[in-house]
Write an enzyme that holds these catalytic residues in place. Structure first.
Site: not given
Ligand code: NAD
Length: 303
Positions: A53, A97, A120
């Site tokens: 990422k 994460q 997200d």
């Protein structure tokens, strides 16, 4: 006609190129989109995801800030970091994460992220907005799948889509996005009866199950378009390899188009994370800036 193998790497490269040029345009306004990635613990797979990422962000000109915390970090310390990132006007996206260590309440942490920085798309405000059909920050994997479907089929209105799996990360938001794109949507899951028969009625099948090669030709209508989200590591003798939830070789002669694993949905997930970071940066500019005024920021664009 021979079936099309949908090239997720090429599609992701196009999305990343769009993001890069829009990031450059924002630079001229004095804004550099920035993504904070928070990793708690040393899970090897999570470390690889975070590294990828950060690399993609750099390629797009997005500033990335890594926060690596020890596995024993307590929830209050993590919540304090999120509060600090929420307040930082130079941070536009916050990604925690997953999975988090067991002693931390994942829901409480995700709910602590400012919904406008929730790249997200897991905050309840964004989940609710998506189910109302509003343009909000949307989970990256289903958003990437939808783009692949638009690229492959064009207008999706009236098509029957069957989504296999009902997770909060993939299945449910996928169903909401397909509804928003005017599909007729059926969601099937581990307790569904007549799974195979339901799938066989579908013009579009999105498999997000986590069961290697569950879906074979027998589950598919001739000409169906298949998006395989599954990533399953299987052993073959001494070696291991990745396969999807769809038995690719069995399905290929029946479908009109299908994503491979790897090289299908996976690259789109990370590309849409970059797109969401750009969108978040746009949304955090003065109140007059909206999805309507910046249609390129709507994620994903649906006619
Ligand atoms: P999950 O375990 O949270 O959900 C799986 C879903 O599948 C559940 O809703 C369950 O009801 C359903 N299910 C389980 N067994 C079933 C069966 N036999 N028949 C029908 N339905 C069944 O998983 P998830 O997070 O949604 O991920 C699904 C798969 O997608 C996994 O392989 C995961 O690794 C992969 N994934 C890939 C990406 C990507 O970027 N490509 C992103 C997220 C998840």
């Amino acid at each position: 006609m021979s079936p099309k193998i949908i090239d997720g790497k090429a599609a992701a490269a196009r999305v990343l190129a769009e993001v890069k040029s829009q990031v450059q345009a924002m630079e001229t306004e004095g804004i550099t989109p920035a993504l904070a990635v928070v990793l708690v613990g040393q899970d090897p797979a999570s470390q690889v995801y975070v590294r990828n990422k950060v690399l993609r962000a750099e390629e797009c000109g997005i500033r990335s800030l890594e926060h690596k915390l020890p596995a024993e970090t307590d929830e209050s310390a993590l919540l304090a970091l999120i509060a600090q990132l929420n307040a930082d006007r130079d941070v536009h996206g916050i990604l925690v994460q997953l999975p988090l260590p067991g002693h931390i309440d994942e829901t409480r942490v995700l709910q602590a992220i400012d919904p406008l920085k929730d790249v997200d798309g897991f905050h309840a405000e964004n989940v609710g907005g998506l189910s109302q059909g509003r343009d909000v920050l949307t989970p990256c994997t289903p958003a990437g799948c939808l783009r692949l479907l638009h690229d492959t089929c064009g207008d999706l209105a009236g098509l029957h889509a069957v989504v296999i799996g009902r997770s909060n990360i993939v299945g449910k938001p996928m169903a909401a996005l397909l509804l928003k794109a005017h599909c007729t949507v059926t969601v099937v899951h581990s307790r569904s009866a007549n799974l195979k028969e339901l799938c066989r009625q579908a013009d579009i099948v999105v498999a997000a199950v986590g069961r290697p090669r569950l879906v074979d030709a027998d589950w598919l209508k001739p000409g169906a378009v298949v998006i395989d989200v599954g990533i399953n590591r299987i052993s073959e003798g001494e070696r291991s390899r990745l396969v999807g939830d769809v038995d690719f070789d069995s399905a290929l002669p029946t479908v009109s188009a299908i994503t491979p694993v790897p090289g299908g949905v996976g690259p789109m997930t990370i590309a849409f994370l970059m797109k969401n970071t750009l969108t978040a940066a746009r949304l955090q500019q003065p109140a007059s800036v909206t999805f309507a005024e910046h249609p390129e920021a709507a994620c994903p664009s649906i006619s």
